[in-house]
Design a protein around this motif. Sequence first.
Motif, PDB file in Angstrom:
ATOM      1  N   SER A 155      77.546 -37.717  30.406  1.00  0.00           N
ATOM      2  CA  SER A 155      78.019 -37.340  29.071  1.00  0.00           C
ATOM      3  C   SER A 155      79.449 -37.803  28.826  1.00  0.00           C
ATOM      4  O   SER A 155      79.942 -37.721  27.695  1.00  0.00           O
ATOM      5  N   ILE A 167      83.615 -33.109  23.453  1.00  0.00           N
ATOM      6  CA  ILE A 167      82.154 -32.958  23.379  1.00  0.00           C
ATOM      7  C   ILE A 167      81.713 -31.552  23.784  1.00  0.00           C
ATOM      8  O   ILE A 167      80.565 -31.342  24.174  1.00  0.00           O
ATOM      9  N   GLU A 180      78.693 -30.449  22.028  1.00  0.00           N
ATOM     10  CA  GLU A 180      77.542 -31.359  22.117  1.00  0.00           C
ATOM     11  C   GLU A 180      76.511 -30.826  23.120  1.00  0.00           C
ATOM     12  O   GLU A 180      76.848 -30.073  24.046  1.00  0.00           O
ATOM     13  N   ARG A 207      75.004 -31.593  26.112  1.00  0.00           N
ATOM     14  CA  ARG A 207      75.279 -32.563  27.170  1.00  0.00           C
ATOM     15  C   ARG A 207      74.024 -32.954  27.940  1.00  0.00           C
ATOM     16  O   ARG A 207      73.946 -34.053  28.494  1.00  0.00           O
ATOM     17  N   LEU A 228      72.670 -35.707  25.835  1.00  0.00           N
ATOM     18  CA  LEU A 228      73.489 -36.902  26.073  1.00  0.00           C
ATOM     19  C   LEU A 228      73.096 -37.575  27.384  1.00  0.00           C
ATOM     20  O   LEU A 228      72.987 -38.800  27.466  1.00  0.00           O
ATOM     21  N   GLU A 268      69.676 -39.355  27.023  1.00  0.00           N
ATOM     22  CA  GLU A 268      69.809 -40.584  26.241  1.00  0.00           C
ATOM     23  C   GLU A 268      70.521 -41.668  27.055  1.00  0.00           C
ATOM     24  O   GLU A 268      70.136 -42.844  27.025  1.00  0.00           O
ATOM     25  N   ARG A 306      71.059 -41.920  20.351  1.00  0.00           N
ATOM     26  CA  ARG A 306      72.243 -42.259  19.543  1.00  0.00           C
ATOM     27  C   ARG A 306      72.849 -43.619  19.890  1.00  0.00           C
ATOM     28  O   ARG A 306      73.654 -44.156  19.133  1.00  0.00           O
TER      29      ARG A 306
END
Length: 365
Positions: free
Chosen positions: A79, A119, A122, A124, A127, A130, A153
């Motif tokens: 992340s 973040i 966010e 994580r 993240l 991804e 993303r």
Amino acid sequence: MRLGYFSMPLHPLGRTWQETLAEDREAVILADRLGFHDAFIGEHLTDLHENITSSMLFLATLISDTEQILLATGTTNLSHQHPVLVAAHAAMFDHLSDGRFILGVSPGALPSDAEVLGILDEDRNRLFAEAIDVICAVWESEPPYRLNLPDNRFTVTTEQTIDLDLGVGVLPKPLQTPRPEIVGTVVAPYSKGVVAMGRRDFHPLSANFLLPQWVATHWPNYAEGKQAAGASADPADWRIARTIFVADDPAVAEGYGRADASSPYRFYYSQMLTKMRKIGRLGLFKTHRDQPDDEITLDHVLDRLVITGTPESVAEQIVDFRAETGDFGELVYAGLDWVDPRLARRSMELMTQKVMPSVNAAIGA
């Protein structure tokens, strides 16, 4: 059973950064000389006790000073940076190390790291998912890439700028084919993330601060993921980290490994207990879900999570631990601060010279 090495690492305040980094390097060099299979190194940005901000940068300093040990990020916190950077830097590391590289990955758990990077709010875990998809896709693809993965993303392409005659617009690939081994640290009981590891042929490393009964929940989930991918799970791919101290004298083992006020093992679990209590993850140390919080004392944790004793005693404890968790391929020795360098080195020597031969003889029989 193989023997590996893992260090977060975690040092008391008051020591210089230069000193602790040198000590951490010395531990990996010793592990290489003693025949440890691999060395995993953790990273944090904003923890004064955990002094390594980039595990890959730290490990790069060890390539020329080690000969056979595999060098593993333990972990790269996905992340924290763009996945293309991880893919490119990891590929270069693989070439620099002549293929002695393992990519250990996790989302990154320290809230202050997330805050400093902006973040904190966010997801994580998302993240992380991804990012690992992008890293694998970069290594599997050819330029100009055109990576626009569903619900991801990160868009990766060099379509507008690629010039193959000039050699630009091309990301590097690792030396190992099809890619380096990818290892994910598992820190939660009944982890669903380990199911995904099985599907992707990533390998699990169960954390050293989990009780044996929670470690045992990881393998069925990993096997489930492998089965979903049409493959069989191999226990050789499962690593389990444990906090271990071995000494020639049982009194020294008990004092340095658990009881003394200056014990690095006591310091380590004092820090871990405080952190887990603060972030609401005290359940990691509980023997059952409804165990009252006030029963989770430092001595409760030390008694259940530190394996210490003479070589004969430690070997017996490891065999008993394996009987509780099931078969696994690698025992990963957790490296801590060297309060007494002589005892710290001797413990690692005894692990390779006496403990592991006894363990392998016992489980082989």
